[in-house]
Structures are given as structure tokens and as C-alpha cells.
Write an enzyme that holds these catalytic residues in place. Structure first.
Site, PDB file in Angstrom:
ATOM      1  N   LYS A 125       1.103  -0.886   0.210  1.00 34.85           N
ATOM      2  CA  LYS A 125      -0.280   0.226  -0.205  1.00 34.85           C
ATOM      3  C   LYS A 125       0.879   1.136  -0.296  1.00 34.85           C
ATOM      4  O   LYS A 125       0.077   2.456  -0.548  1.00 34.85           O
ATOM      5  CB  LYS A 125      -0.913   0.014   1.059  1.00 34.85           C
ATOM      6  CG  LYS A 125      -2.452  -0.950   1.136  1.00 34.85           C
ATOM      7  CD  LYS A 125      -2.803  -1.419   2.325  1.00 34.85           C
ATOM      8  CE  LYS A 125      -3.999  -2.291   2.426  1.00 34.85           C
ATOM      9  NZ  LYS A 125      -4.328  -2.836   3.428  1.00 34.85           N
ATOM     10  N   GLN A 182      -4.534  -1.859   9.285  1.00 36.62           N
ATOM     11  CA  GLN A 182      -4.021  -3.432   8.501  1.00 36.62           C
ATOM     12  C   GLN A 182      -5.235  -3.838   9.822  1.00 36.62           C
ATOM     13  O   GLN A 182      -4.505  -3.697  10.551  1.00 36.62           O
ATOM     14  CB  GLN A 182      -3.152  -3.504   8.038  1.00 36.62           C
ATOM     15  CG  GLN A 182      -2.831  -4.214   7.564  1.00 36.62           C
ATOM     16  CD  GLN A 182      -3.038  -4.515   6.438  1.00 36.62           C
ATOM     17  OE1 GLN A 182      -3.241  -3.243   6.008  1.00 36.62           O
ATOM     18  NE2 GLN A 182      -3.941  -5.412   6.323  1.00 36.62           N
ATOM     19  N   ASP A 190     -11.283   3.132   3.627  1.00 34.82           N
ATOM     20  CA  ASP A 190     -10.627   1.960   3.723  1.00 34.82           C
ATOM     21  C   ASP A 190     -13.263   1.174   3.230  1.00 34.82           C
ATOM     22  O   ASP A 190     -13.461  -0.300   2.940  1.00 34.82           O
ATOM     23  CB  ASP A 190     -10.630   0.905   4.491  1.00 34.82           C
ATOM     24  CG  ASP A 190      -9.349  -0.237   4.892  1.00 34.82           C
ATOM     25  OD1 ASP A 190      -8.886   0.016   3.248  1.00 34.82           O
ATOM     26  OD2 ASP A 190      -8.288  -0.289   5.961  1.00 34.82           O
TER      27      ASP A 190
END
Ligand code: NAD
Length: 284
Positions: free
Chosen positions: A53, A97, A120
Site C-alpha cells: 500500500k 491494517q 477503507d
């Protein structure tokens, strides 16, 4: 019939070039898109995802910030960092995460992120907005699937779509997105009685199960469009999807491979959401 391959890697490259171009324009106006990533613990798979990422951000001309915490970190310390990033107007996206170590309440952590920086798309407020058909940040994996279908001009309106899996990050938002484009949607899951009966009438199949080669060609309707979200590591170290690619490609009309299908689109849509957040911030 042998299916055409839906090449996510090529689509992702094209979309990322466009994102990089837009990021350059925005940066020239004084707003460089910025994503902050928080990693807790040392799970090797999570470390690889985070590294990918951060690298994708840098390649697209974004600024990226990375914060690492040990596996025994106090939740309050991570929540304080999220609060600091929420208040920092130069940060446009915040990502924690998953999975988090057991001392964390994942829902509480995700909901500590400002919905306007939740790139997200996991915050309950953003999920509610998606359900209502309103603008928000959409979860990256199903949003990436929608983008692939759009790039291939797949007709969704009126199609029978069957999704296997009902997770909050893939199955459920995928169902809502296909529904909003006019598909008739069925969600199958571990308690579904006769999965094959559902699959046999599906024009579009999305497999998000987490079981290697679970869906075979014999379970599909001839000509189906098959999207394989699964990423499974085999004992020999190779990756495979939830679909048995070799038998399914003999029956389907269009199919995504693993690797090289949905996977590259997930990070691409994370970049797209971060860019969108930066554009919204710049417009204020
Ligand atoms: P999950 O474990 O949260 O959900 C799996 C779903 O499969 C559950 O809803 C369960 O009901 C269903 N299921 C299990 N056994 C079944 C059965 N026998 N019949 C029908 N349904 C069954 O998983 P997830 O987070 O949604 O991920 C699914 C897969 O997608 C995993 O392989 C994961 O690694 C992968 N994934 C890939 C990406 C990507 O970027 N490509 C992103 C997220 C997840």
C-alpha cells in the site's frame, strides 16, 4: 466455451496512471493526497499488505505515513494516534491494517477514524451511506470488482448475481453495489442449503469464501461471468483463488485469474478513495 480472461492487472495499471495524473494536478494546487497507515504487530501477511500500500502511494505521487506498533500495544495509544491523524488536515486517508491483536476492539478502532478519512470504507456510517445509495467511501475490494465490470461493459441491470460469502468487507457491500446497479442479488454463505442450485442460474458469480478452488465449472451456468475474490496460499506456497480456474474457464464467458484479477484492483481503489478524499478537502 473457453472464457475470456478479465485481466485486473492491466485495468489496475490504467486506473492508477489516471489517479497519478490527477494527484499531480492536485499537488500542483498545494494539496498532495496523503494516506496514513497503522500496523499493529508483526503478522507477515499484514506487513506485506502494508508495504504494498505504501509503495503504491509513492508510485502514484501521494505522501504516505506509516506507524508501527508492537503486538502488545495499548489500544489507547493507537486510538490517540488516530485522533491526532483525524485532526491533521494534511492527512486525507487513515487505514488500520486488520486483523488487530486480541486486546483491541476492532469495531471501536475502525469507528474512531473520521468517516471523511475512512478510505477503507469500513466505518459503520460509510456502510450505511452505501446501503442508502449515498456518496461515501466504498470498501475497496467490491468497489474494485465494480470498476472491473464497468471497464468490461458488463451489463449488470437485470442480471442474476450470486455472491458466495457474507463478510462485511466483501460479500455484503458487493451485494449492495450490484443491487444498486439493478442486479437481482442472492447472497450464499456457509448455511446455504444448495449452493449449486443458486449458482446454476447466476449470470454473475462473485466468490469470496476463502476456500481454495471451491467453485468448479460443473457448478456454473454456461456463459457466467466469474469473479474470484479469494486469495488462498497452497501448501507449495503458490496462490490460488476460490474458483477452480481450469474447469470454470471451460464454462464461463469471462473469468478473473488469481493472482492478477481482483487483487490489483483493491489497492487501486484505496488510492482512488484517498484521492477523492483529498479532492473533497481541496474543494472545501
Ligand atoms: P470471511 O472469512 O470473512 O468470509 C467467508 C465467507 O464464506 C463467510 O461469509 C462464509 O459464510 C462463507 N462460506 C464459508 N464456507 C462456505 C461454504 N461451504 N459455502 C458457502 N459459503 C461459505 O472472508 P472474506 O474476508 O470475505 O474473504 C474471502 C476471501 O477473499 C478470502 O480468501 C480472502 O483472502 C479474500 N480477500 C481478497 C481480497 C482481495 O484484495 N482480492 C480482499 C479481501 C478478501
Amino acid at each position: 466455451m473457453t472464457a475470456r480472461i478479465l485481466d485486473g492487472k492491466t485495468i489496475a495499471e490504467r486506473v492508477r496512471e489516471d489517479i497519478a495524473q490527477q494527484a499531480k494536478t492536485l499537488s500542483a494546487q498545494g494539496v498532495q493526497p496523503c494516506l496514513a497507515v497503522i500496523l499493529v504487530g508483526s503478522d507477515p501477511a499484514s506487513a506485506v499488505y502494508v508495504r504494498n500500500k505504501v509503495a503504491a502511494c509513492e508510485k502514484a505521487g501521494f505522501r504516505s505515513l506509516k506507524f508501527d506498533y508492537p503486538a502488545d500495544a495499548e489500544p489507547a495509544v493507537v486510538l490517540a494516534k488516530i485522533a491526532e491523524l483525524n485532526a491533521d488536515s494534511s492527512v486525507h486517508g487513515i487505514l488500520v491494517q486488520l486483523p488487530l491483536p486480541p486486546q483491541f476492539d476492532e469495531d471501536a478502532v475502525l469507528e474512531a477514524i473520521l468517516p471523511t478519512k475512512d478510505v477503507d470504507g469500513f466505518h459503520a456510517e460509510n456502510f450505511g451511506m452505501l446501503l442508502q445509495g449515498r456518496e461515501s467511501f466504498y470498501p475497496c475490494t467490491p468497489w474494485g470488482v465494480m470498476r472491473m465490470l464497468q471497464e468490461e461493459n458488463v451489463k449488470i441491470e437485470g442480471a442474476e448475481a450470486v455472491i458466495i460469502g457474507r463478510s462485511n468487507i466483501v460479500g455484503k457491500p458487493m451485494a449492495v453495489m450490484l443491487l444498486s446497479k439493478g442486479a437481482t442479488v442472492t447472497i450464499c454463505h456457509s448455511k446455504t442449503k444448495d449452493l449449486t442450485a443458486h449458482l446454476k442460474r447466476a449470470d454473475i458469480v462473485v466468490a469470496a469464501v476463502g476456500r481454495p478452488r471451491f467453485v468448479t465449472g460443473a457448478m456454473l451456468k454456461p456463459g457466467a461471468i466469474v469473479i474470484d475474490v479469494g486469495i488462498n496460499r497452497l501448501p507449495d506456497g503458490k496462490l490460488c483463488g476460490d474458483v477452480d480456474f481450469d474447469s470454470a474457464k471451460q464454462v464461463a464467458s469471462l473469468i478473473t485469474p488469481v493472482p492478477g484479477g481482483v487483487g490489483p484492483m483493491t489497492i487501486t481503489m484505496l488510492l482512488a478513495n484517498t484521492l477523492l478524499s483529498a479532492q473533497r478537502a481541496a474543494a472545501k
